[in-house]
Scaffold this motif. Structure first.
Motif, mmCIF file in Angstrom:
data_model
loop_
_atom_site.group_PDB
_atom_site.id
_atom_site.type_symbol
_atom_site.label_atom_id
_atom_site.label_comp_id
_atom_site.label_asym_id
_atom_site.label_seq_id
_atom_site.Cartn_x
_atom_site.Cartn_y
_atom_site.Cartn_z
ATOM 1 N N THR A 165 0.836 -1.204 0.000
ATOM 2 C CA THR A 165 0.000 0.000 0.000
ATOM 3 C C THR A 165 0.873 1.256 0.000
ATOM 4 O O THR A 165 0.590 2.225 -0.714
ATOM 5 C CB THR A 165 -0.934 0.021 1.224
ATOM 6 O OG1 THR A 165 -1.792 -1.113 1.175
ATOM 7 C CG2 THR A 165 -1.780 1.287 1.257
ATOM 8 N N GLU A 182 2.270 1.717 -3.474
ATOM 9 C CA GLU A 182 1.266 2.257 -4.399
ATOM 10 C C GLU A 182 1.010 3.740 -4.133
ATOM 11 O O GLU A 182 0.903 4.539 -5.066
ATOM 12 C CB GLU A 182 -0.034 1.471 -4.273
ATOM 13 C CG GLU A 182 -1.096 1.897 -5.277
ATOM 14 C CD GLU A 182 -2.352 1.061 -5.196
ATOM 15 O OE1 GLU A 182 -3.323 1.397 -5.899
ATOM 16 O OE2 GLU A 182 -2.371 0.070 -4.429
ATOM 17 N N ASN A 183 0.922 4.100 -2.844
ATOM 18 C CA ASN A 183 0.733 5.514 -2.485
ATOM 19 C C ASN A 183 1.883 6.365 -3.005
ATOM 20 O O ASN A 183 1.674 7.474 -3.508
ATOM 21 C CB ASN A 183 0.622 5.671 -0.973
ATOM 22 C CG ASN A 183 -0.688 5.148 -0.411
ATOM 23 O OD1 ASN A 183 -1.654 4.957 -1.138
ATOM 24 N ND2 ASN A 183 -0.717 4.903 0.886
ATOM 25 N N MET A 185 3.898 5.751 -5.543
ATOM 26 C CA MET A 185 3.853 5.840 -7.005
ATOM 27 C C MET A 185 2.769 6.821 -7.451
ATOM 28 O O MET A 185 2.977 7.608 -8.377
ATOM 29 C CB MET A 185 3.608 4.456 -7.595
ATOM 30 C CG MET A 185 4.773 3.493 -7.396
ATOM 31 S SD MET A 185 4.417 1.816 -7.983
ATOM 32 C CE MET A 185 4.344 2.095 -9.752
ATOM 33 N N ASN A 186 1.610 6.768 -6.788
ATOM 34 C CA ASN A 186 0.525 7.694 -7.133
ATOM 35 C C ASN A 186 0.929 9.136 -6.847
ATOM 36 O O ASN A 186 0.669 10.041 -7.653
ATOM 37 C CB ASN A 186 -0.735 7.346 -6.337
ATOM 38 C CG ASN A 186 -1.416 6.091 -6.849
ATOM 39 O OD1 ASN A 186 -1.255 5.715 -8.008
ATOM 40 N ND2 ASN A 186 -2.162 5.413 -5.987
ATOM 41 N N LEU A 187 1.556 9.369 -5.694
ATOM 42 C CA LEU A 187 1.984 10.721 -5.333
ATOM 43 C C LEU A 187 3.023 11.241 -6.315
ATOM 44 O O LEU A 187 2.982 12.404 -6.726
ATOM 45 C CB LEU A 187 2.545 10.727 -3.904
ATOM 46 C CG LEU A 187 2.801 12.105 -3.297
ATOM 47 C CD1 LEU A 187 1.487 12.782 -2.948
ATOM 48 C CD2 LEU A 187 3.655 11.986 -2.030
ATOM 49 N N SER A 188 3.957 10.378 -6.699
ATOM 50 C CA SER A 188 4.999 10.782 -7.652
ATOM 51 C C SER A 188 4.392 11.125 -9.009
ATOM 52 O O SER A 188 4.799 12.097 -9.654
ATOM 53 C CB SER A 188 6.035 9.658 -7.804
ATOM 54 O OG SER A 188 6.714 9.437 -6.592
ATOM 55 N N ALA A 189 3.402 10.332 -9.432
ATOM 56 C CA ALA A 189 2.746 10.604 -10.715
ATOM 57 C C ALA A 189 1.999 11.935 -10.668
ATOM 58 O O ALA A 189 2.056 12.725 -11.624
ATOM 59 C CB ALA A 189 1.786 9.467 -11.056
ATOM 60 N N ASN A 190 1.312 12.201 -9.559
ATOM 61 C CA ASN A 190 0.594 13.470 -9.415
ATOM 62 C C ASN A 190 1.567 14.649 -9.400
ATOM 63 O O ASN A 190 1.290 15.709 -9.962
ATOM 64 C CB ASN A 190 -0.229 13.472 -8.122
ATOM 65 C CG ASN A 190 -1.388 12.497 -8.183
ATOM 66 O OD1 ASN A 190 -1.825 12.104 -9.268
ATOM 67 N ND2 ASN A 190 -1.884 12.076 -7.032
ATOM 68 N N HIS A 249 2.773 15.349 -12.835
ATOM 69 C CA HIS A 249 1.719 16.041 -13.589
ATOM 70 C C HIS A 249 1.705 17.528 -13.249
ATOM 71 O O HIS A 249 1.567 18.384 -14.135
ATOM 72 C CB HIS A 249 0.363 15.416 -13.269
ATOM 73 C CG HIS A 249 -0.785 16.036 -14.003
ATOM 74 N ND1 HIS A 249 -1.009 15.836 -15.346
ATOM 75 C CD2 HIS A 249 -1.761 16.883 -13.587
ATOM 76 C CE1 HIS A 249 -2.072 16.523 -15.732
ATOM 77 N NE2 HIS A 249 -2.549 17.168 -14.682
#
Length: 220
Positions: free
Chosen positions: A121, A124-125, A127-132, A135
């Motif tokens: 978890t 995943e958090n 990776m999501n934060l890095s992607a945001n 962006h």
């Protein structure tokens, strides 16, 4: 002190018990910074994750002329530059300075890698934060590509008007000026000019687009 991390997006959907279990045996420390103290200098190797648990910092970039340009403010409970912890060029892109008395949990890169292995978890958090974050950086570069403040504003307002020509601004004037890398007086002056020219109507945080086609022409 680890419970302070639970409010950070990196640790969403992770219980306090699981957090303490994951951190068992890992290296980390809590560090306090005085107002004006530098947490990281531009160009320093980013070999630890700094997560604010109290206070705020500002990221500033020094350009080739030696001018200091404010990039953004970062407030607790956000992490500082998580995107730059990995990769060949893992160096801080900005100088990070405490705006006020600030506390942070500092986690070495090796401990972050261990957390990845221990908790999917968290991985995943992250990776999501890095992607945001990537962006957001792409958006910022897009706005910086426009030469004039009017062009930056036109593009920004057109994005916000996707759901209608009357809307509330999602940033204060100071936050928007920082986002564009300009001064607040310059931003306020251009908003006044655009209102005078019949392009927009400004009522505090409420914005009304009066001539959308003219705004579109500005950014072509």
């Amino acid at each position: 002190m680890l419970e302070e991390l639970l409010s950070n997006p990196l640790f969403h959907h992770i219980s306090a018990a699981q957090l303490n279990k994951d951190f068992n045996g890992l290296t980390y420390r809590v560090k306090a910074y005085a107002k004006g103290e530098i947490l990281a200098s531009q160009g320093d190797v980013c070999n630890r994750l700094v997560i604010l648990i109290k206070g705020s910092v500002r990221g500033e970039m020094i350009d080739y002329s030696g001018r200091l340009i404010k990039i953004e403010d970062i407030t607790a409970p956000r992490a500082i530059a998580p995107l730059f912890l990995f990769g060949a060029a893992n160096r801080y892109p900005v100088e990070v300075t405490a705006n006020e008395p600030t506390e942070a949990i500092v986690i070495p890169k090796e401990s972050i890698l261990s957390l990845f292995r221990r908790n999917e978890t968290f991985l995943e958090n992250y990776m999501n934060l890095s992607a945001n974050y990537a962006h957001t950086l792409a958006d910022k570069l897009f706005f910086l590509s426009f030469k004039t403040i009017r062009q930056k504003l036109a593009s920004y307002l057109l994005r916000l008007s996707a759901q209608g020509d009357r809307f509330l601004m999602d940033r204060s004037q100071q936050e928007l000026a920082d986002y564009f890398g300009i001064s607040r007086p310059s931003l306020a002056r251009e908003l006044g000019h655009m209102q005078h020219d019949g392009l927009i109507l400004v009522d505090r945080k409420q914005m009304t687009i009066l001539n959308k086609e003219a705004l579109k022409i500005l950014i072509k």
